[in-house]
Design an enzyme around this catalytic site. Structure first.
Site, PDB file in Angstrom:
ATOM      1  N   SER A 116     -39.782  12.437 -14.029  1.00  0.00           N
ATOM      2  CA  SER A 116     -38.392  12.846 -14.248  1.00  0.00           C
ATOM      3  C   SER A 116     -37.574  12.636 -12.992  1.00  0.00           C
ATOM      4  CB  SER A 116     -38.319  14.340 -14.578  1.00  0.00           C
ATOM      5  OG  SER A 116     -38.943  14.616 -15.768  1.00  0.00           O
ATOM      6  N   HIS A 137     -39.641   7.468 -20.113  1.00  0.00           N
ATOM      7  CA  HIS A 137     -39.358   8.891 -19.895  1.00  0.00           C
ATOM      8  C   HIS A 137     -39.090   9.617 -21.204  1.00  0.00           C
ATOM      9  CE1 HIS A 137     -36.553  12.183 -18.152  1.00  0.00           C
ATOM     10  NE2 HIS A 137     -37.791  12.523 -17.923  1.00  0.00           N
ATOM     11  N   GLU A 149     -36.133   7.343 -22.504  1.00  0.00           N
ATOM     12  CA  GLU A 149     -35.438   6.438 -21.583  1.00  0.00           C
ATOM     13  C   GLU A 149     -36.450   5.399 -21.078  1.00  0.00           C
ATOM     14  OE1 GLU A 149     -32.075   9.449 -19.659  1.00  0.00           O
ATOM     15  OE2 GLU A 149     -34.023   9.335 -18.695  1.00  0.00           O
ATOM     16  N   ASN A 187     -30.437  13.233 -17.114  1.00  0.00           N
ATOM     17  CA  ASN A 187     -30.478  14.218 -16.027  1.00  0.00           C
ATOM     18  C   ASN A 187     -29.422  13.964 -14.959  1.00  0.00           C
ATOM     19  OD1 ASN A 187     -32.397  15.911 -17.068  1.00  0.00           O
ATOM     20  ND2 ASN A 187     -34.117  14.831 -16.120  1.00  0.00           N
TER      21      ASN A 187
HETATM   22  N1  NAD Z   1     -42.039  19.260 -18.570  1.00  0.00           N
HETATM   23  C1  NAD Z   1     -40.927  18.579 -18.781  1.00  0.00           C
HETATM   24  O1  NAD Z   1     -39.903  19.099 -19.239  1.00  0.00           O
HETATM   25  C2  NAD Z   1     -40.893  17.102 -18.494  1.00  0.00           C
HETATM   26  C3  NAD Z   1     -39.992  16.281 -19.181  1.00  0.00           C
HETATM   27  C4  NAD Z   1     -39.997  14.906 -18.932  1.00  0.00           C
HETATM   28  C5  NAD Z   1     -40.866  14.379 -17.976  1.00  0.00           C
HETATM   29  N2  NAD Z   1     -41.719  15.219 -17.299  1.00  0.00           N
HETATM   30  C6  NAD Z   1     -42.629  14.607 -16.318  1.00  0.00           C
HETATM   31  O2  NAD Z   1     -43.914  14.486 -16.924  1.00  0.00           O
HETATM   32  C7  NAD Z   1     -44.938  14.632 -15.923  1.00  0.00           C
HETATM   33  C8  NAD Z   1     -45.892  15.734 -16.319  1.00  0.00           C
HETATM   34  O3  NAD Z   1     -45.151  16.918 -16.520  1.00  0.00           O
HETATM   35  P1  NAD Z   1     -45.769  18.152 -17.350  1.00  0.00           P
HETATM   36  O4  NAD Z   1     -44.656  19.074 -17.610  1.00  0.00           O
HETATM   37  O5  NAD Z   1     -46.605  17.659 -18.464  1.00  0.00           O
HETATM   38  O6  NAD Z   1     -46.727  18.794 -16.225  1.00  0.00           O
HETATM   39  P2  NAD Z   1     -48.011  19.733 -16.425  1.00  0.00           P
HETATM   40  O7  NAD Z   1     -48.100  20.531 -15.184  1.00  0.00           O
HETATM   41  O8  NAD Z   1     -47.978  20.408 -17.745  1.00  0.00           O
HETATM   42  O9  NAD Z   1     -49.214  18.659 -16.458  1.00  0.00           O
HETATM   43  C9  NAD Z   1     -49.604  17.887 -15.363  1.00  0.00           C
HETATM   44  C10 NAD Z   1     -51.026  17.422 -15.578  1.00  0.00           C
HETATM   45  O10 NAD Z   1     -51.368  16.502 -14.548  1.00  0.00           O
HETATM   46  C11 NAD Z   1     -52.755  16.662 -14.339  1.00  0.00           C
HETATM   47  N3  NAD Z   1     -53.132  15.978 -13.117  1.00  0.00           N
HETATM   48  C12 NAD Z   1     -53.173  16.415 -11.848  1.00  0.00           C
HETATM   49  N4  NAD Z   1     -53.626  15.436 -11.020  1.00  0.00           N
HETATM   50  C13 NAD Z   1     -53.862  14.355 -11.817  1.00  0.00           C
HETATM   51  C14 NAD Z   1     -54.354  13.040 -11.557  1.00  0.00           C
HETATM   52  N5  NAD Z   1     -54.678  12.635 -10.340  1.00  0.00           N
HETATM   53  N6  NAD Z   1     -54.493  12.206 -12.613  1.00  0.00           N
HETATM   54  C15 NAD Z   1     -54.164  12.581 -13.867  1.00  0.00           C
HETATM   55  N7  NAD Z   1     -53.720  13.813 -14.152  1.00  0.00           N
HETATM   56  C16 NAD Z   1     -53.572  14.688 -13.138  1.00  0.00           C
HETATM   57  C17 NAD Z   1     -52.947  18.163 -14.344  1.00  0.00           C
HETATM   58  O11 NAD Z   1     -54.297  18.505 -14.529  1.00  0.00           O
HETATM   59  C18 NAD Z   1     -52.074  18.533 -15.527  1.00  0.00           C
HETATM   60  O12 NAD Z   1     -52.821  18.521 -16.721  1.00  0.00           O
HETATM   61  C19 NAD Z   1     -44.200  14.862 -14.609  1.00  0.00           C
HETATM   62  O13 NAD Z   1     -44.041  13.624 -13.956  1.00  0.00           O
HETATM   63  C20 NAD Z   1     -42.843  15.396 -15.055  1.00  0.00           C
HETATM   64  O14 NAD Z   1     -41.822  15.115 -14.126  1.00  0.00           O
HETATM   65  C21 NAD Z   1     -41.773  16.556 -17.542  1.00  0.00           C
END
Ligand code: NAD
Length: 385
Positions: A116, A137, A149, A187
């Site tokens: 993000s 995204h 996106e 965003n």
């Molecule tokens: N939550 C949101 O609203 C949202 C929306 C759009 C994009 N994102 C993006 O998506 C991504 C994940 O966000 P999320 O909310 O799912 O986070 P989250 O904290 O729920 O999940 C992150 C995951 O990454 C794993 N992880 C850690 N190190 C790792 C590695 N080396 N290889 C693979 N996995 C690993 C963790 O174990 C965890 O399961 C981020 O880049 C975030 O910016 C989040």
């Protein structure tokens, strides 16, 4: 086609569900066992709910669910045509993961990041074949939100966004193309919805309830800015604002607020912590607006004109096309209308007058009118004919 998802958190799990429902075999990789277990359980529950709601029959749900495999070994991603990374939002973690992925997948596999707030190119920089790296995204929850996106970086091969777009479209999502710039489309353009609302509150012009009421009752937004920040979480919303502002080299348009920083410091994240701008505890009185029509109109028009200015500037700077900007804001954050269409309805002259007046009053570059709006106003032009 086999799809890989790297990162089994909230987003990775949702993306896996979408890809499997579109008919793919999906491998979800995560190095942490507890993340894998939680993801598998969440998917079991999600598929159960889809059956209960009548959206899938039992046999189909079982077949689709069985196409999603969880793995703690990166080598399980071998043979994927696309890997979507949704790991923790840490540049070093993502860079290492991308570099490792390159040694596992074949040369034609597209490597996508769901980041993000990081730039796509900063992640691509870790790869030998940067041309295959792109941003894809999704919005949260990925299984429900229609918008995706697609973000090619400066180094992405021309064919990659075309293939990524057609694949994600085939999953039933609505795709828009965005430049690899802070906040991408949604965003970035949405920032004044929160920032200008907080500024109005900080100046003592109106209460949270007044501002929310203005945006709902006049603008037709489903939620006002403070209700929405409390739903998103003030930790997440503050962090997005701060990141965009820093990456824009402290442009005052995106300046974070002390009010939200204090809420963040106090752990007043919103609904999830029981209190944010509003109190969500049992029996707490609901705050009501007391503002008169004139004040509500002032609030609405100030926030809307700042949003339109941001949308116009994104178009001017080639962040996205006119139509993709409209789609992004209506499908990604449920705005009742596209902002550029709204500008046509209000009159671009009027939008410019509102922002010019704010600039005159505050002498703050935050209120600088987009060159595109100025030019269009002088030519009496419209975004849509
Ligand atoms: N939550 C949101 O609203 C949202 C929306 C759009 C994009 N994102 C993006 O998506 C991504 C994940 O966000 P999320 O909310 O799912 O986070 P989250 O904290 O729920 O999940 C992150 C995951 O990454 C794993 N992880 C850690 N190190 C790792 C590695 N080396 N290889 C693979 N996995 C690993 C963790 O174990 C965890 O399961 C981020 O880049 C975030 O910016 C989040």
């Amino acid at each position: 086609m086999k799809i890989g998802v790297a990162g089994a958190g909230a987003m990775g799990t949702g993306i896996a569900q979408v890809a499997a429902l579109a008919g793919h075999k999906v491998v979800v990789f995560d190095p942490f066992d507890n993340s894998l277990k939680r993801s598998a359980t969440n998917l079991d529950n999600d598929f159960k709910k889809l059956v209960e709601k009548g959206k899938l029959d039992q046999a189909k749900a079982e077949a689709v669910r069985s196409n999603i495999i969880h793995a703690a070994d990166l080598n399980s991603l071998a043979g994927c045509s696309l890997v979507i990374e949704a790991a923790v939002e840490l540049l070093e973690v993502k860079k290492k993961l991308f570099a490792d992925l390159e040694s596992v997948v074949d040369p034609h596999c597209i490597l996508a990041t769901n980041t993000s707030s990081l730039s796509v190119i900063s992640i691509a920089a870790a790869c030998k074949h940067r041309g295959r790296v792109i941003g894809i995204h999704f919005f949260n929850p990925a299984s429900i939100m229609p918008l995706v996106e697609i973000i090619p970086a400066f180094t992405t091969d021309e064919s990659v966004p075309v293939s990524a777009k057609s694949l994600i479209d085939s999953w039933g999502k609505v795709t828009v193309m965005a430049k690899d710039t802070p906040g991408f489309i949604v965003n970035r353009i949405a920032r004044p919805f929160y920032g200008e609302a907080i500024k109005i509150y900080e100046e003592g012009v109106a209460s949270f309830a007044d501002i929310d009421h203005a945006m709902r009752s006049i603008g037709g937004f489903r939620m006002g800015p403070f209700e929405l920040m409390d739903l998103i979480g003030n930790d997440i919303n503050f962090s997005v604002t701060e990141t965009v502002w820093k990456q824009m080299f402290n442009d005052p348009r995106y300046r974070p607020s002390i009010t939200q920083q204090r809420l963040f410091e106090a752990g007043l994240f919103g609904r999830k912590s029981g209190r944010g701008y509003y109190d969500y505890s049992e029996g707490a009185a609901k705050a009501e607006s007391t503002a008169d029509d004139l004040r509500l109109q002032y609030i609405f028009s100030r926030i809307l004109c700042m949003l339109i200015n941001e949308a116009a500037d994104a178009l001017y700077l080639g962040i996205a096309s006119r139509d993709d900007i409209e789609t992004a804001m209506t499908k990604g954050v449920n705005y009742p209308k596209g902002l550029l269409k709204w500008a046509d309805e209000i009159g671009i002259n009027k939008v410019c007058d509102t922002i010019n007046k704010l600039h005159g009053d505050y002498q703050d570059d935050r209120y600088r009118t987009s060159l595109l709006l100025k030019k269009m106003a002088s030519e009496n032009a419209r975004f849509f004919s």
